[in-house]
Design a protein around this motif. Structure first.
Motif, mmCIF file in Angstrom:
data_model
loop_
_atom_site.group_PDB
_atom_site.id
_atom_site.type_symbol
_atom_site.label_atom_id
_atom_site.label_comp_id
_atom_site.label_asym_id
_atom_site.label_seq_id
_atom_site.Cartn_x
_atom_site.Cartn_y
_atom_site.Cartn_z
ATOM 1 N N ALA A 35 -109.960 -4.956 -23.471
ATOM 2 C CA ALA A 35 -109.975 -5.860 -22.005
ATOM 3 C C ALA A 35 -108.639 -5.835 -21.302
ATOM 4 O O ALA A 35 -108.724 -5.615 -20.043
ATOM 5 C CB ALA A 35 -110.067 -7.499 -22.376
ATOM 6 N N GLY A 36 -107.443 -5.105 -21.905
ATOM 7 C CA GLY A 36 -106.146 -5.000 -21.267
ATOM 8 C C GLY A 36 -106.458 -3.801 -20.416
ATOM 9 O O GLY A 36 -105.963 -3.784 -19.275
ATOM 10 N N MET A 37 -107.049 -2.711 -20.788
ATOM 11 C CA MET A 37 -107.354 -1.611 -20.008
ATOM 12 C C MET A 37 -108.234 -1.794 -18.639
ATOM 13 O O MET A 37 -108.117 -1.385 -17.740
ATOM 14 C CB MET A 37 -107.987 -0.238 -20.775
ATOM 15 C CG MET A 37 -107.054 0.277 -21.958
ATOM 16 S SD MET A 37 -107.812 1.554 -22.691
ATOM 17 C CE MET A 37 -108.867 0.739 -23.653
ATOM 18 N N VAL A 38 -109.199 -2.863 -18.664
ATOM 19 C CA VAL A 38 -110.129 -3.134 -17.766
ATOM 20 C C VAL A 38 -109.394 -4.306 -16.889
ATOM 21 O O VAL A 38 -109.491 -3.862 -15.629
ATOM 22 C CB VAL A 38 -111.363 -4.019 -18.462
ATOM 23 C CG1 VAL A 38 -112.050 -4.542 -17.368
ATOM 24 C CG2 VAL A 38 -112.115 -3.072 -19.323
ATOM 25 N N ALA A 39 -108.537 -4.875 -17.334
ATOM 26 C CA ALA A 39 -108.054 -5.830 -16.342
ATOM 27 C C ALA A 39 -106.905 -5.093 -15.425
ATOM 28 O O ALA A 39 -106.596 -5.438 -14.335
ATOM 29 C CB ALA A 39 -107.010 -6.788 -17.249
ATOM 30 N N ILE A 40 -106.180 -3.981 -15.988
ATOM 31 C CA ILE A 40 -105.140 -3.039 -15.369
ATOM 32 C C ILE A 40 -105.813 -2.293 -14.326
ATOM 33 O O ILE A 40 -105.400 -1.838 -13.398
ATOM 34 C CB ILE A 40 -104.242 -2.510 -16.192
ATOM 35 C CG1 ILE A 40 -103.176 -3.479 -17.006
ATOM 36 C CG2 ILE A 40 -103.573 -1.647 -15.397
ATOM 37 C CD1 ILE A 40 -102.630 -2.837 -17.959
ATOM 38 N N GLY A 41 -107.189 -1.599 -14.979
ATOM 39 C CA GLY A 41 -107.558 -0.479 -14.358
ATOM 40 C C GLY A 41 -108.874 -0.870 -12.993
ATOM 41 O O GLY A 41 -109.529 0.105 -12.800
ATOM 42 N N PHE A 42 -109.309 -1.981 -13.512
ATOM 43 C CA PHE A 42 -110.861 -2.315 -12.883
ATOM 44 C C PHE A 42 -110.418 -3.617 -12.109
ATOM 45 O O PHE A 42 -110.052 -4.575 -12.619
ATOM 46 C CB PHE A 42 -111.974 -2.402 -13.796
ATOM 47 C CG PHE A 42 -113.106 -2.818 -13.105
ATOM 48 C CD1 PHE A 42 -113.780 -1.718 -12.430
ATOM 49 C CD2 PHE A 42 -113.576 -4.036 -13.172
ATOM 50 C CE1 PHE A 42 -115.103 -2.313 -11.987
ATOM 51 C CE2 PHE A 42 -114.822 -4.367 -12.716
ATOM 52 C CZ PHE A 42 -115.569 -3.558 -12.163
ATOM 53 N N GLN A 43 -110.989 -3.730 -10.551
ATOM 54 C CA GLN A 43 -110.960 -4.872 -9.983
ATOM 55 C C GLN A 43 -112.400 -5.517 -9.963
ATOM 56 O O GLN A 43 -113.335 -4.840 -9.458
ATOM 57 C CB GLN A 43 -110.513 -4.471 -8.654
ATOM 58 C CG GLN A 43 -110.329 -5.941 -7.603
ATOM 59 C CD GLN A 43 -109.660 -5.594 -6.358
ATOM 60 O OE1 GLN A 43 -108.817 -5.060 -6.231
ATOM 61 N NE2 GLN A 43 -110.228 -6.158 -5.358
ATOM 62 N N TRP A 44 -112.508 -6.702 -10.617
ATOM 63 C CA TRP A 44 -113.916 -7.522 -10.574
ATOM 64 C C TRP A 44 -114.453 -7.743 -9.129
ATOM 65 O O TRP A 44 -115.619 -7.476 -8.785
ATOM 66 C CB TRP A 44 -113.901 -8.772 -11.662
ATOM 67 C CG TRP A 44 -113.291 -8.462 -12.719
ATOM 68 C CD1 TRP A 44 -112.103 -8.289 -13.500
ATOM 69 C CD2 TRP A 44 -114.493 -7.976 -13.804
ATOM 70 N NE1 TRP A 44 -112.374 -7.890 -14.708
ATOM 71 C CE2 TRP A 44 -113.592 -7.860 -15.029
ATOM 72 C CE3 TRP A 44 -115.931 -7.787 -13.790
ATOM 73 C CZ2 TRP A 44 -114.593 -7.254 -16.184
ATOM 74 C CZ3 TRP A 44 -116.694 -7.441 -14.780
ATOM 75 C CH2 TRP A 44 -115.930 -7.260 -16.011
ATOM 76 N N LEU A 45 -113.747 -8.437 -8.260
ATOM 77 C CA LEU A 45 -114.016 -8.962 -7.096
ATOM 78 C C LEU A 45 -113.871 -7.902 -5.814
ATOM 79 O O LEU A 45 -112.769 -7.149 -5.966
ATOM 80 C CB LEU A 45 -113.359 -10.156 -6.706
ATOM 81 C CG LEU A 45 -113.587 -11.343 -7.615
ATOM 82 C CD1 LEU A 45 -112.882 -12.393 -7.232
ATOM 83 C CD2 LEU A 45 -115.162 -11.665 -7.868
ATOM 84 N N PRO A 46 -114.750 -7.728 -4.872
ATOM 85 C CA PRO A 46 -114.402 -6.812 -3.734
ATOM 86 C C PRO A 46 -113.130 -7.230 -3.130
ATOM 87 O O PRO A 46 -112.745 -8.552 -3.107
ATOM 88 C CB PRO A 46 -115.636 -6.853 -2.846
ATOM 89 C CG PRO A 46 -116.912 -7.321 -3.748
ATOM 90 C CD PRO A 46 -116.143 -8.059 -4.976
#
Length: 296
Positions: A102-113
């Motif tokens: 989840a840490g990699m997702v939180a840093i490398g991916f933006q959920w909302l446009p």
């Protein structure tokens, strides 16, 4: 809920069909992950991969039709963590691995446009009266917007991680209910995060306070395992002291109405438990042994 577990474990087609239908219905996606994890934990990797293949179809539908990757990412993470749990039988190791993902997702991916995120933050700042209250300059508002965007992304990731953990806990409870009564209770009541993890959270908070904003999305993610550990501690103490289960019900009712405040309290208790090990201290002493001491 036991009925559903019995139903899906009677045949492969029932497991696949139930998981796929649940994945297509947003409010039931948690059950889809739980079914996948139950099959993986009980039947092994081969059957789990087969269920994952079919249940990924709704995930790809939401990804391409609605540009929403959360269902697919949740199912993939659930499968990975179910395999880890099957191999290690360690909840702390599973929680730590989930935080790493989840840490990699939180840093490398933006959920909302960008436009939706900016509008949401603008409403929080302007409609919430924060500008008037703090008398922020335009430069301060811009910095605050960036920080709130990072934090919001971390909160969304933390919620997704929590739902994945709930699916795994539900699957493990199903497995214990059907094949090993009482096994899940013993596992959950003994769940306790290591001391170094609490230190890592404090270090991350300190670094963020000194301006390391890249760690800001990690803070909500790091809190999730300690929140679960705090709940485990409460369950364990209730069992050790043989208190009425009414108090556990009250705890979850309070979580619905005072989630931010009670969550902070549970996290602080879990951090203290990582140092003090309250369950060990509160457990009744073992009965005295009579090995013939004093006998002729």
């Amino acid at each position: 809920m036991r009925f559903l577990a019995e139903f899906v474990m009677k045949s492969r087609s029932r497991a696949i069909g139930s998981a796929v239908v649940a994945a297509f219905i947003p409010v039931l996606s948690l059950l889809s992950g739980a079914i996948l994890a139950l099959v993986w934990l009980r039947m092994g990797r081969r059957e789990g991969l087969l269920v994952l293949f079919w249940v990924s179809l709704p995930g790809f539908y939401y990804l391409f039709a609605q540009n929403s990757p959360d269902v697919l990412l949740s199912l993939l993470a659930t499968a990975l963590l179910a395999e880890l749990l099957r191999r290690t039988q360690s909840w702390p190791q599973l929680l730590l691995s989930g935080v790493a993902l989840a840490g990699m997702v939180a840093i490398g991916f933006q959920w909302l446009p960008n436009e939706i995120q900016d509008e949401f933050i603008r409403l929080l700042i302007n409609e919430g009266g924060l500008v008037n209250y703090a008398e922020l300059s335009s430069a301060d508002q811009e910095r605050l917007t960036v920080m709130m965007g990072l934090l919001l992304n971390g909160v969304i990731t933390a919620v997704q991680l929590l739902l994945i953990y709930v699916s795994l806990f539900l699957a493990r409870w199903w497995q214990a209910t059907l094949y090993n009564p009482g096994g899940f209770q013993e596992e959950f009541h003994s769940l306790r995060m290591p001391l170094w993890y609490s230190g890592a959270l404090l270090a991350a908070l300190l670094m963020v306070s000194f301006g390391v904003q890249v760690l800001l999305p990690l803070l909500p993610v790091l809190v999730v395992p300690l929140l679960i550990s705090g709940l485990s501690l409460v369950h364990g103490i209730v069992a050790i002291k043989q208190y009425n289960s009414f108090w556990l019900g009250m705890l979850y009712v309070l979580l619905l109405f005072a989630l931010p405040y009670l969550s902070v309290l549970l996290v602080l208790i879990a951090m203290a438990d990582s140092l003090m090990n309250f369950r060990h201290r509160l457990a009744p002493p073992p009965p005295p042994s009579h090995d013939g001491d004093g006998e002729a």
